[in-house]
Design a protein around this motif. Sequence first.
Motif, PDB file in Angstrom:
ATOM      1  N   ALA A 146      27.071  -4.123 -10.159  1.00 50.26           N
ATOM      2  CA  ALA A 146      26.684  -5.030 -11.242  1.00 50.26           C
ATOM      3  C   ALA A 146      26.595  -4.287 -12.570  1.00 50.26           C
ATOM      4  CB  ALA A 146      25.346  -5.696 -10.914  1.00 50.26           C
ATOM      5  N   ILE A 147      25.988  -3.108 -12.552  1.00 52.83           N
ATOM      6  CA  ILE A 147      25.873  -2.317 -13.782  1.00 52.83           C
ATOM      7  C   ILE A 147      27.251  -1.881 -14.264  1.00 52.83           C
ATOM      8  CG2 ILE A 147      25.026  -0.133 -14.719  1.00 52.83           C
ATOM      9  CD1 ILE A 147      22.581  -0.499 -12.880  1.00 52.83           C
ATOM     10  N   THR A 148      28.100  -1.464 -13.331  1.00 49.86           N
ATOM     11  CA  THR A 148      29.455  -1.049 -13.699  1.00 49.86           C
ATOM     12  C   THR A 148      30.250  -2.214 -14.268  1.00 49.86           C
ATOM     13  OG1 THR A 148      29.415   0.631 -11.979  1.00 49.86           O
ATOM     14  CG2 THR A 148      31.564   0.008 -12.851  1.00 49.86           C
ATOM     15  N   GLN A 149      30.140  -3.378 -13.633  1.00 49.82           N
ATOM     16  CA  GLN A 149      30.855  -4.567 -14.111  1.00 49.82           C
ATOM     17  C   GLN A 149      30.381  -4.947 -15.505  1.00 49.82           C
ATOM     18  OE1 GLN A 149      33.381  -6.246 -12.545  1.00 49.82           O
ATOM     19  NE2 GLN A 149      33.592  -7.482 -14.358  1.00 49.82           N
ATOM     20  N   ALA A 150      29.078  -4.899 -15.730  1.00 49.39           N
ATOM     21  CA  ALA A 150      28.547  -5.258 -17.043  1.00 49.39           C
ATOM     22  C   ALA A 150      28.987  -4.266 -18.110  1.00 49.39           C
ATOM     23  CB  ALA A 150      27.027  -5.336 -16.980  1.00 49.39           C
ATOM     24  N   ALA A 151      28.962  -2.980 -17.775  1.00 46.94           N
ATOM     25  CA  ALA A 151      29.301  -1.963 -18.773  1.00 46.94           C
ATOM     26  C   ALA A 151      30.792  -1.925 -19.063  1.00 46.94           C
ATOM     27  CB  ALA A 151      28.829  -0.593 -18.299  1.00 46.94           C
ATOM     28  N   VAL A 152      31.590  -1.902 -18.020  1.00 50.03           N
ATOM     29  CA  VAL A 152      33.035  -1.764 -18.199  1.00 50.03           C
ATOM     30  C   VAL A 152      33.688  -3.116 -18.460  1.00 50.03           C
ATOM     31  CG1 VAL A 152      35.175  -1.037 -17.100  1.00 50.03           C
ATOM     32  CG2 VAL A 152      33.125   0.328 -16.814  1.00 50.03           C
ATOM     33  N   GLY A 153      33.380  -4.103 -17.642  1.00 51.59           N
ATOM     34  CA  GLY A 153      34.039  -5.403 -17.750  1.00 51.59           C
ATOM     35  C   GLY A 153      33.711  -6.133 -19.034  1.00 51.59           C
ATOM     36  N   ALA A 154      32.422  -6.285 -19.323  1.00 52.78           N
ATOM     37  CA  ALA A 154      32.029  -7.037 -20.512  1.00 52.78           C
ATOM     38  C   ALA A 154      31.937  -6.160 -21.742  1.00 52.78           C
ATOM     39  CB  ALA A 154      30.687  -7.722 -20.265  1.00 52.78           C
ATOM     40  N   GLY A 155      31.779  -4.856 -21.575  1.00 57.86           N
ATOM     41  CA  GLY A 155      31.600  -3.969 -22.715  1.00 57.86           C
ATOM     42  C   GLY A 155      32.862  -3.279 -23.166  1.00 57.86           C
ATOM     43  N   VAL A 156      33.293  -2.308 -22.419  1.00 58.99           N
ATOM     44  CA  VAL A 156      34.410  -1.457 -22.824  1.00 58.99           C
ATOM     45  C   VAL A 156      35.725  -2.242 -22.891  1.00 58.99           C
ATOM     46  CG1 VAL A 156      35.737   0.592 -22.208  1.00 58.99           C
ATOM     47  CG2 VAL A 156      33.277   0.587 -21.911  1.00 58.99           C
ATOM     48  N   ASP A 157      35.995  -3.051 -21.863  1.00 60.46           N
ATOM     49  CA  ASP A 157      37.243  -3.829 -21.859  1.00 60.46           C
ATOM     50  C   ASP A 157      37.326  -4.759 -23.063  1.00 60.46           C
ATOM     51  OD1 ASP A 157      38.186  -2.652 -19.590  1.00 60.46           O
ATOM     52  OD2 ASP A 157      37.731  -4.339 -18.260  1.00 60.46           O
ATOM     53  N   SER A 158      36.224  -5.404 -23.390  1.00 61.78           N
ATOM     54  CA  SER A 158      36.235  -6.334 -24.518  1.00 61.78           C
ATOM     55  C   SER A 158      36.519  -5.614 -25.829  1.00 61.78           C
ATOM     56  CB  SER A 158      34.907  -7.070 -24.599  1.00 61.78           C
ATOM     57  OG  SER A 158      34.697  -7.792 -23.413  1.00 61.78           O
ATOM     58  N   VAL A 159      35.903  -4.463 -26.023  1.00 60.73           N
ATOM     59  CA  VAL A 159      36.164  -3.684 -27.242  1.00 60.73           C
ATOM     60  C   VAL A 159      37.639  -3.291 -27.306  1.00 60.73           C
ATOM     61  CG1 VAL A 159      35.678  -1.497 -28.405  1.00 60.73           C
ATOM     62  CG2 VAL A 159      33.804  -2.856 -27.465  1.00 60.73           C
ATOM     63  N   LEU A 160      38.187  -2.842 -26.188  1.00 65.18           N
ATOM     64  CA  LEU A 160      39.606  -2.464 -26.167  1.00 65.18           C
ATOM     65  C   LEU A 160      40.515  -3.661 -26.441  1.00 65.18           C
ATOM     66  CD1 LEU A 160      39.656   0.024 -23.163  1.00 65.18           C
ATOM     67  CD2 LEU A 160      39.793   0.551 -25.600  1.00 65.18           C
ATOM     68  N   PHE A 161      40.169  -4.827 -25.889  1.00 65.58           N
ATOM     69  CA  PHE A 161      40.974  -6.024 -26.150  1.00 65.58           C
ATOM     70  C   PHE A 161      40.906  -6.421 -27.620  1.00 65.58           C
ATOM     71  CE2 PHE A 161      40.549  -7.381 -21.503  1.00 65.58           C
ATOM     72  CZ  PHE A 161      41.838  -6.961 -21.209  1.00 65.58           C
ATOM     73  N   PHE A 162      39.706  -6.359 -28.230  1.00 68.07           N
ATOM     74  CA  PHE A 162      39.586  -6.707 -29.644  1.00 68.07           C
ATOM     75  C   PHE A 162      40.361  -5.718 -30.521  1.00 68.07           C
ATOM     76  CE2 PHE A 162      35.522  -9.020 -28.539  1.00 68.07           C
ATOM     77  CZ  PHE A 162      36.062 -10.281 -28.751  1.00 68.07           C
ATOM     78  N   LEU A 163      40.311  -4.438 -30.194  1.00 72.73           N
ATOM     79  CA  LEU A 163      41.090  -3.452 -30.950  1.00 72.73           C
ATOM     80  C   LEU A 163      42.586  -3.700 -30.797  1.00 72.73           C
ATOM     81  CD1 LEU A 163      39.091  -0.172 -30.268  1.00 72.73           C
ATOM     82  CD2 LEU A 163      39.235  -1.463 -32.406  1.00 72.73           C
ATOM     83  N   THR A 164      43.013  -4.076 -29.613  1.00 68.08           N
ATOM     84  CA  THR A 164      44.425  -4.391 -29.387  1.00 68.08           C
ATOM     85  C   THR A 164      44.847  -5.608 -30.192  1.00 68.08           C
ATOM     86  OG1 THR A 164      44.295  -3.479 -27.162  1.00 68.08           O
ATOM     87  CG2 THR A 164      46.152  -4.931 -27.639  1.00 68.08           C
ATOM     88  N   LEU A 165      44.012  -6.647 -30.220  1.00 68.02           N
ATOM     89  CA  LEU A 165      44.330  -7.837 -31.011  1.00 68.02           C
ATOM     90  C   LEU A 165      44.436  -7.483 -32.493  1.00 68.02           C
ATOM     91  CD1 LEU A 165      42.122 -10.606 -29.376  1.00 68.02           C
ATOM     92  CD2 LEU A 165      44.588 -10.288 -29.173  1.00 68.02           C
ATOM     93  N   LYS A 166      43.571  -6.590 -32.953  1.00 67.28           N
ATOM     94  CA  LYS A 166      43.642  -6.186 -34.355  1.00 67.28           C
ATOM     95  C   LYS A 166      44.916  -5.405 -34.635  1.00 67.28           C
ATOM     96  CE  LYS A 166      41.054  -4.012 -38.003  1.00 67.28           C
ATOM     97  NZ  LYS A 166      39.840  -3.355 -38.421  1.00 67.28           N
ATOM     98  N   LYS A 167      45.310  -4.531 -33.715  1.00 76.72           N
ATOM     99  CA  LYS A 167      46.525  -3.726 -33.905  1.00 76.72           C
ATOM    100  C   LYS A 167      47.790  -4.574 -33.918  1.00 76.72           C
ATOM    101  CE  LYS A 167      45.275   0.603 -34.096  1.00 76.72           C
ATOM    102  NZ  LYS A 167      45.581   1.456 -35.205  1.00 76.72           N
ATOM    103  N   VAL A 168      47.836  -5.628 -33.123  1.00 77.22           N
ATOM    104  CA  VAL A 168      49.035  -6.468 -33.080  1.00 77.22           C
ATOM    105  C   VAL A 168      48.930  -7.633 -34.070  1.00 77.22           C
ATOM    106  CG1 VAL A 168      49.601  -5.868 -30.711  1.00 77.22           C
ATOM    107  CG2 VAL A 168      48.218  -7.890 -31.148  1.00 77.22           C
ATOM    108  N   HIS A 169      47.884  -7.563 -34.932  1.00 81.06           N
ATOM    109  CA  HIS A 169      47.694  -8.550 -35.993  1.00 81.06           C
ATOM    110  C   HIS A 169      47.506  -9.956 -35.447  1.00 81.06           C
ATOM    111  CE1 HIS A 169      48.653  -5.374 -38.734  1.00 81.06           C
ATOM    112  NE2 HIS A 169      49.823  -5.193 -38.163  1.00 81.06           N
TER     113      HIS A 169
END
Length: 84
Positions: A53-76
């Motif tokens: 649960a802690i891993t899912q919350a940290a990686v799934g909702a935290g790190v993955d989301s930040v990476l997805f938002f950065l990717t969306l910004k990079k591809v405009h």
Amino acid sequence: MSTGIQVTLLLFLIACAIGVSFTRNLFIAVIIFMGYSSIMAVIWLFLESPDLAITQAAVGAGVDSVLFFLTLKKVHALKGTREG
């Protein structure tokens, strides 16, 4: 009581999976995916697996989301990020 909550979480999980599949807006898809990851973390708690649960919350909702938002910004894909 606990079974009702688990069924509700399962229904929300299915709704999130379907919502991500059918949305055309990438920003909304990332937000729905964050909800999916958060619900999964709660389900892991109900299954008495706090380490997952802690891993899912940290990686799934935290790190993955930040990476997805950065990717969306990079591809405009996010408005207001077009350079030049």
